[in-house]
Design a protein around this motif. Structure first.
Motif, PDB file in Angstrom:
ATOM      1  N   SER A  53       5.348   9.411  11.236  1.00  0.00           N
ATOM      2  CA  SER A  53       5.410   8.194  10.621  1.00  0.00           C
ATOM      3  C   SER A  53       6.309   7.243  11.527  1.00  0.00           C
ATOM      4  O   SER A  53       6.960   7.657  12.525  1.00  0.00           O
ATOM      5  CB  SER A  53       6.227   8.307   9.250  1.00  0.00           C
ATOM      6  N   LYS A  54       5.889   6.024  11.632  1.00  0.00           N
ATOM      7  CA  LYS A  54       6.326   4.858  12.159  1.00  0.00           C
ATOM      8  C   LYS A  54       6.276   3.429  11.468  1.00  0.00           C
ATOM      9  O   LYS A  54       5.096   3.401  10.891  1.00  0.00           O
ATOM     10  CB  LYS A  54       5.819   4.781  13.692  1.00  0.00           C
ATOM     11  N   SER A  55       7.286   2.606  11.790  1.00  0.00           N
ATOM     12  CA  SER A  55       6.885   1.242  10.912  1.00  0.00           C
ATOM     13  C   SER A  55       6.302   0.381  12.071  1.00  0.00           C
ATOM     14  O   SER A  55       6.518   0.301  13.135  1.00  0.00           O
ATOM     15  CB  SER A  55       8.451   0.791  10.838  1.00  0.00           C
ATOM     16  N   VAL A  56       5.181   0.014  11.547  1.00  0.00           N
ATOM     17  CA  VAL A  56       4.163  -1.098  12.277  1.00  0.00           C
ATOM     18  C   VAL A  56       4.278  -2.461  11.519  1.00  0.00           C
ATOM     19  O   VAL A  56       3.781  -2.275  10.616  1.00  0.00           O
ATOM     20  CB  VAL A  56       2.734  -0.342  12.409  1.00  0.00           C
ATOM     21  N   GLY A  57       4.348  -3.309  12.444  1.00  0.00           N
ATOM     22  CA  GLY A  57       4.194  -4.757  12.179  1.00  0.00           C
ATOM     23  C   GLY A  57       3.325  -5.673  12.597  1.00  0.00           C
ATOM     24  O   GLY A  57       2.222  -5.002  12.988  1.00  0.00           O
ATOM     25  N   ALA A  58       3.429  -6.678  12.635  1.00  0.00           N
ATOM     26  CA  ALA A  58       2.348  -7.822  12.931  1.00  0.00           C
ATOM     27  C   ALA A  58       2.007  -7.486  14.669  1.00  0.00           C
ATOM     28  O   ALA A  58       0.813  -7.746  14.830  1.00  0.00           O
ATOM     29  CB  ALA A  58       2.761  -9.376  12.872  1.00  0.00           C
ATOM     30  N   GLY A  61       0.931  -1.371  16.742  1.00  0.00           N
ATOM     31  CA  GLY A  61       1.744  -0.093  17.520  1.00  0.00           C
ATOM     32  C   GLY A  61       0.947   1.201  17.220  1.00  0.00           C
ATOM     33  O   GLY A  61      -0.451   1.207  16.584  1.00  0.00           O
ATOM     34  N   GLU A  62       1.533   2.347  17.884  1.00  0.00           N
ATOM     35  CA  GLU A  62       0.719   3.443  17.709  1.00  0.00           C
ATOM     36  C   GLU A  62       1.723   4.652  16.641  1.00  0.00           C
ATOM     37  O   GLU A  62       2.835   4.806  16.888  1.00  0.00           O
ATOM     38  CB  GLU A  62       0.456   3.980  19.000  1.00  0.00           C
ATOM     39  N   VAL A  63       1.052   5.506  16.244  1.00  0.00           N
ATOM     40  CA  VAL A  63       1.600   6.662  15.714  1.00  0.00           C
ATOM     41  C   VAL A  63       0.863   8.056  15.962  1.00  0.00           C
ATOM     42  O   VAL A  63      -0.342   8.274  16.059  1.00  0.00           O
ATOM     43  CB  VAL A  63       1.593   6.947  13.987  1.00  0.00           C
ATOM     44  N   ASN A  82      -0.602  -7.315   7.460  1.00  0.00           N
ATOM     45  CA  ASN A  82       0.019  -8.625   6.814  1.00  0.00           C
ATOM     46  C   ASN A  82       1.621  -8.263   7.090  1.00  0.00           C
ATOM     47  O   ASN A  82       2.040  -9.254   7.510  1.00  0.00           O
ATOM     48  CB  ASN A  82      -0.339  -8.630   5.390  1.00  0.00           C
ATOM     49  N   VAL A  83       2.227  -7.234   6.588  1.00  0.00           N
ATOM     50  CA  VAL A  83       3.575  -7.117   6.619  1.00  0.00           C
ATOM     51  C   VAL A  83       3.976  -5.678   7.243  1.00  0.00           C
ATOM     52  O   VAL A  83       3.061  -4.673   7.464  1.00  0.00           O
ATOM     53  CB  VAL A  83       4.383  -7.162   5.398  1.00  0.00           C
ATOM     54  N   ALA A  84       5.290  -5.638   7.818  1.00  0.00           N
ATOM     55  CA  ALA A  84       5.438  -4.240   8.192  1.00  0.00           C
ATOM     56  C   ALA A  84       5.249  -3.117   7.187  1.00  0.00           C
ATOM     57  O   ALA A  84       5.543  -3.013   6.065  1.00  0.00           O
ATOM     58  CB  ALA A  84       6.907  -4.298   8.482  1.00  0.00           C
ATOM     59  N   GLU A  85       4.693  -2.268   7.610  1.00  0.00           N
ATOM     60  CA  GLU A  85       4.077  -1.224   6.978  1.00  0.00           C
ATOM     61  C   GLU A  85       4.731   0.269   7.404  1.00  0.00           C
ATOM     62  O   GLU A  85       4.474   0.240   8.750  1.00  0.00           O
ATOM     63  CB  GLU A  85       2.688  -0.917   6.719  1.00  0.00           C
ATOM     64  N   THR A  86       5.122   1.397   6.691  1.00  0.00           N
ATOM     65  CA  THR A  86       5.348   2.565   7.112  1.00  0.00           C
ATOM     66  C   THR A  86       4.291   3.426   7.301  1.00  0.00           C
ATOM     67  O   THR A  86       3.647   3.745   6.318  1.00  0.00           O
ATOM     68  CB  THR A  86       6.440   3.231   6.333  1.00  0.00           C
ATOM     69  N   PRO A 112      -0.140   4.348   4.276  1.00  0.00           N
ATOM     70  CA  PRO A 112      -0.608   4.224   2.813  1.00  0.00           C
ATOM     71  C   PRO A 112      -1.993   4.361   2.586  1.00  0.00           C
ATOM     72  O   PRO A 112      -2.938   3.582   3.060  1.00  0.00           O
ATOM     73  CB  PRO A 112       0.112   2.974   2.339  1.00  0.00           C
ATOM     74  N   ASP A 113      -2.316   5.185   1.541  1.00  0.00           N
ATOM     75  CA  ASP A 113      -3.660   5.369   1.266  1.00  0.00           C
ATOM     76  C   ASP A 113      -4.400   4.341   0.688  1.00  0.00           C
ATOM     77  O   ASP A 113      -3.929   3.421  -0.139  1.00  0.00           O
ATOM     78  CB  ASP A 113      -3.868   6.450   0.273  1.00  0.00           C
TER      79      ASP A 113
END
Length: 497
Positions: A53-58, A61-63, A82-86, A112-113
């Protein structure tokens, strides 16, 4: 006469038949997207340990995830969320219920599914060097295994790339002896992807371009998808804000696959038409959100307007700056405070009003105003006089977290006080008090755990606000300590036209 009638009838039949053949040739994708479907549901098994997992924002990024069977890399471009997502990917170890002849190879669940992307991303699956890629097909499913369908993939060496516009299950299967599946996926998008995967089951390879006939078949499917779902959805959204989200999702999926397969120029006319429809739909949606914000004091429309502005910018459609201005006008507030405190025989009151606005660059709420302290009473003796001093709401982000109806809103408030002069008159005597700040001192004593000292004064962080959403009051925080303190902070929503 009878012979003439028969001849005329035959001519009519031939004409209708000829027209039917001509119509079919021009519309070969007609009928490919039936409304009556029988989607396939499968049962995936997930690893309990192989996850990343990784937090990806605007900025995107890569996981990446390494397993014994394959290496996975999920890539999200800039502005895809739209916003930072884990973002989390978990290895799929097996799938029950696959179509006859299909064997599971590798896959992951992306969470997130159900998350939908503004800009499409990719999943790269790298198999061991000795693995065969001759009979691979991509797959996707939704919501834990529903609507399983095939996906076209690009093969480069031993790496397969799958396009994705949302999060759920993705991966590879092997079908040595390919047969058309008997099930029909539930959406036009998944039907189109499966049709195209059926056509190119020998894989889309970097060094093996498709022949002209296969190209025409794929283009016809993509054009049919556009006419069956993408265009009608965007046309509906141009007059119905509630239809916009689904219409944009359908368009993003369609245009992403067009680009993935390299048919941008072949479908340029449809793309130009879609851009015009998107501009109309975004303009309508922005006007509706702005109207709802003002008429209903609906602050949630500010977030939607920011999203609409971002979509307009990404698609180079409509007026992103104008939509953004509507969002800023929607997100106008006023902080109102009323307070009365009584400690050790001395009571005092204060009130404040602070206009708040969203800073265009930081997207943080901030503002400044004044506190007026008055109504000093000492041992039953009323004192005349009042003082004002500045109050500043430092840049802050209001976040709605937790259960619906309650908000965790942190509002840093900096108060600068230099004291005032009060005149207290008792029968037969007059007392003058200089450089006193009764309410401020007592408030500070009661809220010591919420304060910190800065160069500008004392900063208080007011937490755990209650969402109100009525009569223009967005949220409220009340301190009720019986006869000791009654202080109320309210965030008043004051949208502008």
């Amino acid at each position: 006469m009878r012979k003439l009638g028969i001849v005329a009838g035959l001519i009519a039949v031939v004409a209708v038949a000829a027209f039917g053949i001509w119509w079919f040739l021009l519309n070969p994708a007609r009928g490919l997207f039936p409304k009556k479907t029988n989607p396939l549901s499968v049962t995936p098994a997930l690893s309990s340990s192989k996850t990343a997992s990784k937090s990806v924002g605007a900025k995107g990024g890569e996981v990446a995830l390494t397993t014994d069977t394959a290496d996975f890399k999920l890539s999200l471009p800039e502005n895809s969320v739209n916003v930072a997502e884990t973002v989390k990917i978990t290895q799929i170890t097996g799938i029950e219920g696959l179509p006859a002849g299909a064997e599971f190879v590798a896959g992951v669940v992306a969470e997130p599914d159900g998350l939908l992307l503004n800009v499409s991303g990719y999943l790269d699956i790298t198999l061991p060097a000795a693995a065969s890629t001759e009979s691979l097909l991509g797959f996707a499913y939704e919501a834990g295994g529903q609507n399983f369908h095939y996906l076209p993939v690009r093969i480069s060496g031993n790496t397969a790339r799958l396009p994705l516009t949302g999060f759920s299950g993705y991966g590879l299967i092997e079908i040595p002896e390919y047969q058309v599946p008997p099930y029909v996926p539930s959406t036009t998008a998944s039907q189109a992807k499966q049709y195209i995967a059926n056509i190119v089951q020998d894989n889309l390879r970097e060094d093996q371009p498709l022949d002209g006939e296969t190209d025409r078949r794929i283009i016809n499917i993509l054009r049919g998808w556009y006419n069956a779902a993408v265009k009608p959805g965007l046309e509906a959204a141009a007059g119905d804000d509630s239809a916009l989200d689904q219409a944009l999702r359908e368009y993003i999926e369609w245009w992403q696959l067009v680009g993935f397969l390299g048919y941008d120029e072949d479908l340029g006319k449809e793309q130009a038409e879609a851009e015009g429809l998107i501009e109309r739909a975004l303009t309508h949606a922005a006007d509706e959100s702005s109207r709802k914000c003002v008429a209903n004091k609906d602050v949630d429309q500010a977030a939607r307007l920011v999203w609409l502005a971002k979509i307009a910018f990404l698609f180079d459609a409509g007026d992103p700056e104008g939509i953004y201005d509507k969002a800023l006008n929607c997100a106008n507030f006023e902080l109102v405070m009323t307070s009365s405190i009584s400690l050790e025989g001395i009571s005092s009151s204060a009130e404040a009003r602070v206009p708040l606005f969203i800073d265009r660059e930081t997207l943080l709420l901030e503002g400044s105003g004044t506190i007026t302290e008055s109504d000093l009473v000492i041992e039953g003796v009323s004192c005349s006089g009042a003082q004002t001093y500045p109050i500043t709401v430092d840049p802050t982000l209001f976040s709605a977290a937790g259960s619906p109806g309650s908000y965790d809103i942190s509002v840093p408030i900096t108060i600068d006080s230099s004291g005032a002069t009060y005149t207290c008159k008792n029968p037969g005597s007059t007392l003058t008090l200089r450089n006193w700040e009764w309410w401020f001192d007592d408030f500070d004593r009661l809220h010591e755990g919420e304060s910190s000292i800065s160069e500008r004064g004392v900063t208080y962080v007011i937490r755990d606000w209650e969402h109100v959403g009525q009569n223009g009051v967005f949220a409220r925080k009340v301190y009720n300590r019986g006869s000791t303190e009654n202080t109320t902070f309210e965030l008043i929503h004051k949208p502008q036209n």
